[in-house]
Scaffold this motif. Structure first.
Motif, PDB file in Angstrom:
ATOM      1  N   GLU A   7       0.834  -1.204   0.000  1.00 60.21           N
ATOM      2  CA  GLU A   7       0.000   0.000   0.000  1.00 60.21           C
ATOM      3  C   GLU A   7       0.871   1.258   0.000  1.00 60.21           C
ATOM      4  N   ALA A   8       1.936   1.235   0.772  1.00 61.88           N
ATOM      5  CA  ALA A   8       2.850   2.379   0.828  1.00 61.88           C
ATOM      6  C   ALA A   8       3.506   2.594  -0.531  1.00 61.88           C
ATOM      7  N   ARG A   9       3.964   1.519  -1.158  1.00 62.52           N
ATOM      8  CA  ARG A   9       4.584   1.628  -2.494  1.00 62.52           C
ATOM      9  C   ARG A   9       3.581   2.177  -3.515  1.00 62.52           C
ATOM     10  N   ASP A  10       2.361   1.663  -3.467  1.00 61.17           N
ATOM     11  CA  ASP A  10       1.319   2.131  -4.389  1.00 61.17           C
ATOM     12  C   ASP A  10       1.036   3.614  -4.188  1.00 61.17           C
ATOM     13  N   TYR A  11       0.988   4.021  -2.929  1.00 55.16           N
ATOM     14  CA  TYR A  11       0.743   5.430  -2.607  1.00 55.16           C
ATOM     15  C   TYR A  11       1.847   6.308  -3.206  1.00 55.16           C
ATOM     16  N   LEU A  12       3.103   5.924  -2.974  1.00 51.88           N
ATOM     17  CA  LEU A  12       4.226   6.710  -3.500  1.00 51.88           C
ATOM     18  C   LEU A  12       4.186   6.774  -5.023  1.00 51.88           C
ATOM     19  N   GLN A  13       3.901   5.664  -5.672  1.00 53.11           N
ATOM     20  CA  GLN A  13       3.844   5.638  -7.143  1.00 53.11           C
ATOM     21  C   GLN A  13       2.673   6.468  -7.663  1.00 53.11           C
ATOM     22  N   ARG A  14       1.536   6.338  -7.031  1.00 52.12           N
ATOM     23  CA  ARG A  14       0.339   7.067  -7.472  1.00 52.12           C
ATOM     24  C   ARG A  14       0.577   8.573  -7.446  1.00 52.12           C
ATOM     25  N   HIS A  15       1.300   9.029  -6.451  1.00 49.22           N
ATOM     26  CA  HIS A  15       1.558  10.462  -6.302  1.00 49.22           C
ATOM     27  C   HIS A  15       2.911  10.883  -6.886  1.00 49.22           C
ATOM     28  N   ARG A  16       3.576   9.945  -7.535  1.00 51.98           N
ATOM     29  CA  ARG A  16       4.854  10.187  -8.233  1.00 51.98           C
ATOM     30  C   ARG A  16       5.902  10.820  -7.311  1.00 51.98           C
ATOM     31  N   ILE A  17       5.937  10.361  -6.084  1.00 52.67           N
ATOM     32  CA  ILE A  17       6.881  10.878  -5.092  1.00 52.67           C
ATOM     33  C   ILE A  17       8.331  10.515  -5.439  1.00 52.67           C
ATOM     34  N   PRO A  18       8.631   9.282  -5.879  1.00 50.96           N
ATOM     35  CA  PRO A  18      10.029   8.984  -6.218  1.00 50.96           C
ATOM     36  C   PRO A  18      10.582   9.907  -7.311  1.00 50.96           C
ATOM     37  N   GLU A  19       9.786  10.200  -8.340  1.00 50.43           N
ATOM     38  CA  GLU A  19      10.246  11.101  -9.397  1.00 50.43           C
ATOM     39  C   GLU A  19      10.497  12.508  -8.858  1.00 50.43           C
ATOM     40  N   LEU A  20       9.591  12.973  -7.994  1.00 46.21           N
ATOM     41  CA  LEU A  20       9.745  14.298  -7.408  1.00 46.21           C
ATOM     42  C   LEU A  20      11.025  14.377  -6.584  1.00 46.21           C
ATOM     43  N   LEU A  21      11.247  13.387  -5.737  1.00 45.13           N
ATOM     44  CA  LEU A  21      12.448  13.384  -4.903  1.00 45.13           C
ATOM     45  C   LEU A  21      13.720  13.272  -5.741  1.00 45.13           C
ATOM     46  N   HIS A  22      13.657  12.481  -6.795  1.00 44.63           N
ATOM     47  CA  HIS A  22      14.808  12.358  -7.696  1.00 44.63           C
ATOM     48  C   HIS A  22      15.118  13.706  -8.344  1.00 44.63           C
ATOM     49  N   ARG A  23      14.078  14.385  -8.836  1.00 44.19           N
ATOM     50  CA  ARG A  23      14.264  15.699  -9.461  1.00 44.19           C
ATOM     51  C   ARG A  23      14.808  16.726  -8.479  1.00 44.19           C
ATOM     52  N   LEU A  24      14.243  16.744  -7.286  1.00 46.39           N
ATOM     53  CA  LEU A  24      14.717  17.690  -6.273  1.00 46.39           C
ATOM     54  C   LEU A  24      16.175  17.417  -5.903  1.00 46.39           C
ATOM     55  N   GLY A  25      16.515  16.149  -5.762  1.00 47.21           N
ATOM     56  CA  GLY A  25      17.900  15.792  -5.465  1.00 47.21           C
ATOM     57  C   GLY A  25      18.845  16.210  -6.583  1.00 47.21           C
ATOM     58  N   ALA A  26      18.420  16.015  -7.837  1.00 44.83           N
ATOM     59  CA  ALA A  26      19.250  16.411  -8.977  1.00 44.83           C
ATOM     60  C   ALA A  26      19.426  17.925  -9.011  1.00 44.83           C
ATOM     61  N   LEU A  27      18.352  18.668  -8.775  1.00 43.21           N
ATOM     62  CA  LEU A  27      18.455  20.129  -8.744  1.00 43.21           C
ATOM     63  C   LEU A  27      19.385  20.592  -7.627  1.00 43.21           C
ATOM     64  N   LEU A  28      19.278  19.953  -6.487  1.00 42.64           N
ATOM     65  CA  LEU A  28      20.112  20.309  -5.345  1.00 42.64           C
ATOM     66  C   LEU A  28      21.592  20.072  -5.659  1.00 42.64           C
ATOM     67  N   LEU A  29      21.900  18.941  -6.243  1.00 39.45           N
ATOM     68  CA  LEU A  29      23.296  18.639  -6.568  1.00 39.45           C
ATOM     69  C   LEU A  29      23.817  19.493  -7.714  1.00 39.45           C
ATOM     70  N   TYR A  30      22.955  19.837  -8.636  1.00 43.78           N
ATOM     71  CA  TYR A  30      23.364  20.668  -9.769  1.00 43.78           C
ATOM     72  C   TYR A  30      23.693  22.087  -9.303  1.00 43.78           C
ATOM     73  N   HIS A  31      22.824  22.670  -8.491  1.00 46.80           N
ATOM     74  CA  HIS A  31      22.990  24.065  -8.062  1.00 46.80           C
ATOM     75  C   HIS A  31      23.873  24.216  -6.815  1.00 46.80           C
ATOM     76  N   ARG A  32      23.873  23.211  -5.959  1.00 51.04           N
ATOM     77  CA  ARG A  32      24.653  23.217  -4.707  1.00 51.04           C
ATOM     78  C   ARG A  32      24.525  24.551  -3.941  1.00 51.04           C
ATOM     79  N   PRO A  33      23.307  24.906  -3.569  1.00 48.48           N
ATOM     80  CA  PRO A  33      23.100  26.183  -2.881  1.00 48.48           C
ATOM     81  C   PRO A  33      23.690  26.181  -1.475  1.00 48.48           C
ATOM     82  N   GLU A  34      23.997  27.376  -0.991  1.00 49.44           N
ATOM     83  CA  GLU A  34      24.527  27.524   0.364  1.00 49.44           C
ATOM     84  C   GLU A  34      23.489  27.140   1.422  1.00 49.44           C
ATOM     85  N   ARG A  35      22.224  27.390   1.097  1.00 50.06           N
ATOM     86  CA  ARG A  35      21.138  27.091   2.043  1.00 50.06           C
ATOM     87  C   ARG A  35      20.202  26.068   1.391  1.00 50.06           C
TER      88      ARG A  35
END
Length: 117
Positions: A7-35
């Motif tokens: 159920e937890a896996r289905d919930y995450l997939q339904r709301h596309r949480i893994p893709e969102l977290l992957h994108r946010l992580g990529a943006l964070l590593l690309y920009h490497r902001p101070e904050r």
């Protein structure tokens, strides 16, 4: 696998949480902001505004990057790529291929590639 875990896996997939977290992580590593926390909050606000069509969605790649990627896929310079190449490009970028509407007999041009990615 336990029912609760599925159920937890289905919930995450339904709301596309893994893709969102992957994108946010990529943006964070690309920009490497101070904050980083403030940066992530701003990116989430941009995602929210972009979903409502009130602002620009935060992208890691610009049009020049997409054109370069397309050029790498279109090695013989035909001006198009196959749906299989397109799917692999999306996977490489960490994007979902779940909702693709292209049949296997369709050629994907640079303009379509840019718009869809």
């Amino acid at each position: 696998m336990a029912a609760g875990e599925q159920e937890a896996r289905d919930y995450l997939q339904r709301h596309r949480i893994p893709e969102l977290l992957h994108r946010l992580g990529a943006l964070l590593l690309y920009h490497r902001p101070e904050r980083p926390r403030e940066f992530l909050i701003r990116m989430l606000e941009r995602v929210k505004a972009g979903k409502r069509a009130e602002g620009e969605y935060p992208y890691l790649m610009d049009e020049a990057n997409l054109a370069a990627m397309f050029g790498l896929l279109d090695v013989v310079g035909q001006g198009h790529i196959t749906p299989a190449q397109y799917r692999e490009a999306l996977k490489t970028l960490g994007l979902s291929t779940e909702d693709l509407q292209f049949g296997d007999d369709v050629n994907i041009t640079l303009d379509v590639f840019k718009e869809e990615v």
